[in-house]
Design a protein around this motif. Structure first.
Motif, PDB file in Angstrom:
ATOM      1  N   LEU A  55       0.845  -1.201   0.000  1.00 32.36           N
ATOM      2  CA  LEU A  55       0.000   0.000   0.000  1.00 32.36           C
ATOM      3  C   LEU A  55       0.883   1.254   0.000  1.00 32.36           C
ATOM      4  O   LEU A  55       0.592   2.254  -0.701  1.00 32.36           O
ATOM      5  CB  LEU A  55      -0.915  -0.012   1.226  1.00 32.36           C
ATOM      6  N   TYR A  56       1.978   1.193   0.745  1.00 30.08           N
ATOM      7  CA  TYR A  56       2.915   2.320   0.783  1.00 30.08           C
ATOM      8  C   TYR A  56       3.463   2.601  -0.615  1.00 30.08           C
ATOM      9  O   TYR A  56       3.520   3.758  -1.061  1.00 30.08           O
ATOM     10  CB  TYR A  56       4.033   2.006   1.770  1.00 30.08           C
ATOM     11  N   TRP A  57       3.860   1.550  -1.352  1.00 32.42           N
ATOM     12  CA  TRP A  57       4.410   1.735  -2.701  1.00 32.42           C
ATOM     13  C   TRP A  57       3.344   2.224  -3.685  1.00 32.42           C
ATOM     14  O   TRP A  57       3.645   2.977  -4.625  1.00 32.42           O
ATOM     15  CB  TRP A  57       5.035   0.435  -3.188  1.00 32.42           C
ATOM     16  N   ALA A  58       2.113   1.803  -3.450  1.00 29.64           N
ATOM     17  CA  ALA A  58       1.033   2.294  -4.334  1.00 29.64           C
ATOM     18  C   ALA A  58       0.885   3.798  -4.199  1.00 29.64           C
ATOM     19  O   ALA A  58       0.670   4.521  -5.182  1.00 29.64           O
ATOM     20  CB  ALA A  58      -0.265   1.586  -3.999  1.00 29.64           C
ATOM     21  N   LYS A  59       0.978   4.311  -2.997  1.00 34.19           N
ATOM     22  CA  LYS A  59       0.877   5.755  -2.771  1.00 34.19           C
ATOM     23  C   LYS A  59       2.101   6.457  -3.342  1.00 34.19           C
ATOM     24  O   LYS A  59       2.007   7.554  -3.932  1.00 34.19           O
ATOM     25  CB  LYS A  59       0.737   6.026  -1.270  1.00 34.19           C
ATOM     26  N   LYS A  60       3.265   5.820  -3.165  1.00 42.33           N
ATOM     27  CA  LYS A  60       4.497   6.442  -3.623  1.00 42.33           C
ATOM     28  C   LYS A  60       4.544   6.521  -5.143  1.00 42.33           C
ATOM     29  O   LYS A  60       5.164   7.421  -5.711  1.00 42.33           O
ATOM     30  CB  LYS A  60       5.690   5.646  -3.085  1.00 42.33           C
ATOM     31  N   GLU A  61       3.850   5.591  -5.779  1.00 41.29           N
ATOM     32  CA  GLU A  61       3.865   5.575  -7.243  1.00 41.29           C
ATOM     33  C   GLU A  61       2.791   6.475  -7.842  1.00 41.29           C
ATOM     34  O   GLU A  61       2.551   6.438  -9.048  1.00 41.29           O
ATOM     35  CB  GLU A  61       3.688   4.141  -7.732  1.00 41.29           C
ATOM     36  N   GLY A  62       2.136   7.277  -7.024  1.00 46.61           N
ATOM     37  CA  GLY A  62       1.232   8.280  -7.561  1.00 46.61           C
ATOM     38  C   GLY A  62      -0.224   8.128  -7.135  1.00 46.61           C
ATOM     39  O   GLY A  62      -1.095   8.856  -7.606  1.00 46.61           O
TER      40      GLY A  62
ATOM     41  N   ASN B  15      -3.990   6.117  -6.505  1.00 50.47           N
ATOM     42  CA  ASN B  15      -5.037   5.640  -7.416  1.00 50.47           C
ATOM     43  C   ASN B  15      -4.537   4.476  -8.263  1.00 50.47           C
ATOM     44  O   ASN B  15      -4.727   4.435  -9.479  1.00 50.47           O
ATOM     45  CB  ASN B  15      -5.540   6.775  -8.309  1.00 50.47           C
ATOM     46  N   CYS B  16      -3.899   3.523  -7.557  1.00 45.79           N
ATOM     47  CA  CYS B  16      -3.373   2.356  -8.263  1.00 45.79           C
ATOM     48  C   CYS B  16      -3.335   1.161  -7.330  1.00 45.79           C
ATOM     49  O   CYS B  16      -3.537   1.288  -6.122  1.00 45.79           O
ATOM     50  CB  CYS B  16      -1.961   2.646  -8.816  1.00 45.79           C
ATOM     51  N   VAL B  17      -3.014  -0.007  -7.893  1.00 43.28           N
ATOM     52  CA  VAL B  17      -2.920  -1.256  -7.134  1.00 43.28           C
ATOM     53  C   VAL B  17      -1.490  -1.741  -7.188  1.00 43.28           C
ATOM     54  O   VAL B  17      -0.898  -1.820  -8.272  1.00 43.28           O
ATOM     55  CB  VAL B  17      -3.851  -2.341  -7.718  1.00 43.28           C
ATOM     56  N   CYS B  18      -0.904  -2.078  -6.033  1.00 42.22           N
ATOM     57  CA  CYS B  18       0.468  -2.607  -5.969  1.00 42.22           C
ATOM     58  C   CYS B  18       0.400  -3.998  -5.345  1.00 42.22           C
ATOM     59  O   CYS B  18      -0.113  -4.174  -4.230  1.00 42.22           O
ATOM     60  CB  CYS B  18       1.355  -1.694  -5.127  1.00 42.22           C
ATOM     61  N   SER B  19       0.974  -5.003  -6.038  1.00 45.33           N
ATOM     62  CA  SER B  19       0.894  -6.385  -5.535  1.00 45.33           C
ATOM     63  C   SER B  19       2.206  -7.138  -5.662  1.00 45.33           C
ATOM     64  O   SER B  19       2.231  -8.364  -5.507  1.00 45.33           O
ATOM     65  CB  SER B  19      -0.198  -7.157  -6.294  1.00 45.33           C
ATOM     66  N   SER B  20       3.312  -6.406  -5.961  1.00 46.51           N
ATOM     67  CA  SER B  20       4.538  -7.145  -6.259  1.00 46.51           C
ATOM     68  C   SER B  20       5.762  -6.591  -5.564  1.00 46.51           C
ATOM     69  O   SER B  20       6.865  -6.954  -5.931  1.00 46.51           O
ATOM     70  CB  SER B  20       4.763  -7.140  -7.777  1.00 46.51           C
ATOM     71  N   ARG B  21       5.710  -5.739  -4.655  1.00 42.85           N
ATOM     72  CA  ARG B  21       6.908  -5.219  -4.002  1.00 42.85           C
ATOM     73  C   ARG B  21       7.350  -6.107  -2.860  1.00 42.85           C
ATOM     74  O   ARG B  21       6.529  -6.694  -2.173  1.00 42.85           O
ATOM     75  CB  ARG B  21       6.612  -3.820  -3.467  1.00 42.85           C
TER      76      ARG B  21
END
Length: 528
Positions: A513-520, A522-528
Motif C-alpha cells: 500500500l505504501y508503494w502504491a501511494k508512492k507511485e502516484g 489511485n493504483c494497485v500494488c501487488s509485487s513489491r
C-alpha cells in the motif's frame, strides 16, 4: 304360644344336625328364635364343629333387624363335660347379636354354673332358666312380642330344701351383689358367723378388695391415658392446623412470587407450576402429562433438550442459560436456577431475552465501526488470525487487500468533516456491494480499510482490487449538490509459507500500500 314360634327343620340340615359327629342339633322357631338341643359331648373337635355350624345357621337365617333368642334344651346334655359347657358358653358370650338365652331341662349343677356365669358377669345377655321346653317356648314368645322377659316366679333352688341348696343360693346372691366391673359390692348379704362357706366368702372379699385396688389403678391409668390421648389429639390438631396454615402461606408465596417456578419429581414429572410460570411460557400444569413432556415442550430442538436434561440430572445448585419455546412458538432466553428440596427439584426461570439481545447488540457494536457499519480493527485482528490458521491447516489460498482514501485530509479541509464522514459511509457501502459474501470488510483506521478474501490467489486478487479502484475513482460522490472525486490506493498480498503469521502478512500488504501511494496513488500494488 305365638303363631310365629312354629317348629320347623331345614331339610338341608338333616345330614349334619342329627349326626353322631355333632353334639348339638338345631331348629328354627319362628323368625328370631334358634333351638339348640344337646346330644351329649363326644370330642372337642366335634363340639367345635357343631357350634360353628350353629353360628352359620344364626348368621344366615336370623335377621339382623330384630332380637336373636336362643333356647338351649339340656335334656339330653346332662352327661356333657365341663369342656363342652365351656365351649358352649364361649359360643354365647362371643355372639354380639344374641339378646336372650333361655335354658330348659337343666340339672342342678348346670343351673348353678349358669347363675354363676351371670353373677360373675360372663353372660351379658338376658338369662332365664325354665323347667320345661314348653315353658322356654312361652318365654321366647313373650320376648318376641314385648321385647322384655316375663317375671321370674321360679326359685331354682326352692325344690331343694337342704342346707346345701341354701348355702349355694346365699353364695350366688353374694356373688351377684358384686359389681365385677368396679369390684364394689352393690348390696348387702347377711351371713351367719357359723356359715360353713364363710372362708369362701372371706376369700371372695379378699379377692374383691384386691380387685378394687386393681380397678382403681386401672381407672387412674385409663384416666391418665385418656388425658394423654386428649393432649396428643389436641397437639396433633394444633400441629396439623399449623402445617396446613404454613402450606397455604407458602403456596400463596409461590403463587405471588414474580419468578417462574416449577417443582419436578426425580423422574422429571411436573408436580407444580406457579402463575408466573404459566404467564412466562403459556403452559399450565396439565400440559405436562408425562415425565418426558416437560423438557420436550420447553426446548426448541433435541440438542437443547439434551443439555437441559444433563443439567437436571446433575442436581447441582447452579444456574444455566437456556433457549426455550413458549406456547405461541416464540423463542426466549431464560436463566434456570436449580435447587434440590427433599426428593424434589425446584426450578426457577428468569426471562433474560432482553439481556441476551442487549449483550448480542453490544458484542456486535464492539466488533463494528459505528460510522460505517462495517467491522472494526479489533475484529480484523481476530478474523485474520482465524483465516490464517485455516490456510495453514488446509492450504487454501487467502489474500489480504489494504487501501486508504487518497488525500482524505484535503476533503475534510475543503468540504468539512461532515463531508468526510459522508465519503467514508458511501465508500464503505460502495465497496461492500462489490465484494463476495465470504469476503470480510473492515475499517482499520480513519480512512484506512481492509478486505480479507479467503480462497483468492494473488492474480485473482489483482482483478478484484482493480475493480474496486475503478468503482471508486470513476463515480464521483455527490455532497450537497457538489461532486467530489475520490480515489484509493491499494496494497495486495497473498499468504505464503512460512511467513503466514498475522503480523508479517499484514506488514506485507501494508508495504505494498505504501508503494502504491508512492507511485502516484489511485493504483494497485501487488509485487513489491
Amino acid at each position: 304360644m305365638s303363631a310365629d314360634l312354629i317348629f320347623f327343620q331345614k331339610s338341608e340340615w338333616e345330614h349334619v344336625t342329627f349326626s353322631p359327629a355333632f353334639s348339638c342339633s338345631y331348629a328354627l322357631l319362628g323368625k328370631y328364635t334358634l333351638l339348640v338341643r344337646g346330644n351329649g359331648f363326644t370330642t372337642e373337635e366335634t363340639e367345635r364343629a357343631s357350634l360353628a355350624f350353629g353360628k352359620r345357621i344364626a348368621d344366615e337365617y336370623i335377621p339382623s333387624d330384630g332380637p336373636f333368642i336362643l333356647i338351649h334344651d339340656w335334656r339330653r346334655y346332662r352327661d356333657g363335660t365341663l369342656q363342652a359347657h365351656k365351649l358352649f358358653m364361649d359360643f354365647i358370650v362371643n355372639n354380639k347379636q344374641l339378646k336372650v338365652v333361655v335354658f330348659c331341662n337343666c340339672s342342678w349343677s348346670q343351673e348353678l354354673s349358669i347363675r354363676l356365669g351371670r353373677a360373675l358377669g360372663f353372660l351379658k345377655t338376658g338369662i332365664r332358666i325354665c323347667r320345661t321346653y314348653q315353658e322356654a317356648v312361652k318365654v321366647a314368645s313373650f320376648y318376641v312380642e314385648t321385647g322384655s322377659l316375663p317375671p321370674d316366679r321360679l326359685d331354682p333352688f326352692a325344690f331343694l330344701h337342704t342346707k346345701t341348696a341354701r348355702y349355694n343360693k346365699e353364695l350366688l346372691d353374694y356373688l351377684e351383689s358384686i359389681d365385677w366391673k368396679s369390684g364394689k359390692q352393690t348390696g348387702k348379704v347377711a351371713l351367719h358367723y357359723r356359715h360353713p362357706l364363710l372362708p369362701v366368702f372371706d376369700s371372695i372379699t379378699l379377692i374383691r378388695s384386691e380387685l378394687e385396688k386393681t380397678f382403681r389403678e386401672r381407672d387412674r391409668a385409663e384416666a391418665a391415658l385418656r388425658e394423654h390421648q386428649q393432649n396428643l389429639e389436641a397437639l396433633i390438631h394444633e400441629r396439623t392446623a399449623a402445617l396446613k396454615a404454613s402450606e397455604i402461606k407458602y403456596r400463596k408465596l409461590l403463587e405471588l412470587t414474580p419468578a417462574a417456578l416449577a417443582v419436578l419429581t426425580p423422574h422429571l414429572s411436573v408436580s407444580y407450576v406457579n402463575a408466573a410460570f404459566t404467564t412466562l411460557f403459556g403452559y399450565a400444569l396439565d400440559r405436562f402429562s408425562s415425565p418426558a413432556s416437560f423438557t420436550a415442550t420447553l426446548c426448541p430442538d433435541p440438542a437443547m433438550e439434551a443439555q437441559f436434561k444433563f443439567f437436571l440430572a446433575s442436581h447441582l445448585p447452579e444456574d444455566r442459560d437456556l433457549t426455550c419455546t413458549t406456547g405461541n412458538g416464540t423463542i426466549i432466553y431464560v436463566q434456570v436456577s436449580l435447587n434440590t428440596i427433599s426428593d424434589s427439584l425446584l426450578l426457577s426461570f428468569t426471562d433474560i431475552t432482553l439481556r441476551k439481545k442487549t449483550e448480542s447488540r453490544l458484542f456486535e457494536l464492539s466488533l463494528k465501526d459505528e460510522l460505517t457499519g462495517i467491522y472494526n480493527r479489533r475484529h480484523f485482528v481476530s478474523v485474520l488470525s482465524q483465516e490464517l490458521q485455516h490456510y495453514q491447516r488446509y492450504g487454501t489460498p487467502i489474500s489480504l487487500l489494504l487501501f486508504d482514501i487518497d488525500l482524505f485530509k484535503i476533503i475534510n479541509d475543503t468540504w468539512g468533516h461532515p463531508a468526510g464522514d459522508f465519503i467514508l459511509r458511501e465508500l464503505s457501502s460502495r465497496i461492500a456491494g462489490q465484494i463476495r459474501d465470504i469476503d470480510i470488510f473492515f475499517r482499520t483506521g480513519g480512512e484506512e480499510f481492509a478486505v480479507v478474501m479467503p480462497g483468492i490467489t494473488l492474480e485473482q486478487g489483482e482483478i478484484a482490487a482493480e475493480r474496486l479502484r475503478v468503482i471508486v475513482a470513476d463515480t464521483p460522490f455527490l455532497w450537497e449538490s457538489e461532486e467530489i472525486t475520490v480515489t484509493i490506493s491499494i496494497g495486495l498480498a497473498e499468504a505464503e509459507q512460512p511467513n503466514s503469521d498475522p503480523k508479517s502478512f499484514f506488514r506485507k500488504a501494508d508495504d505494498r500500500l505504501y508503494w502504491a501511494k508512492k507511485e502516484g496513488r489511485n493504483c494497485v500494488c501487488s509485487s513489491r
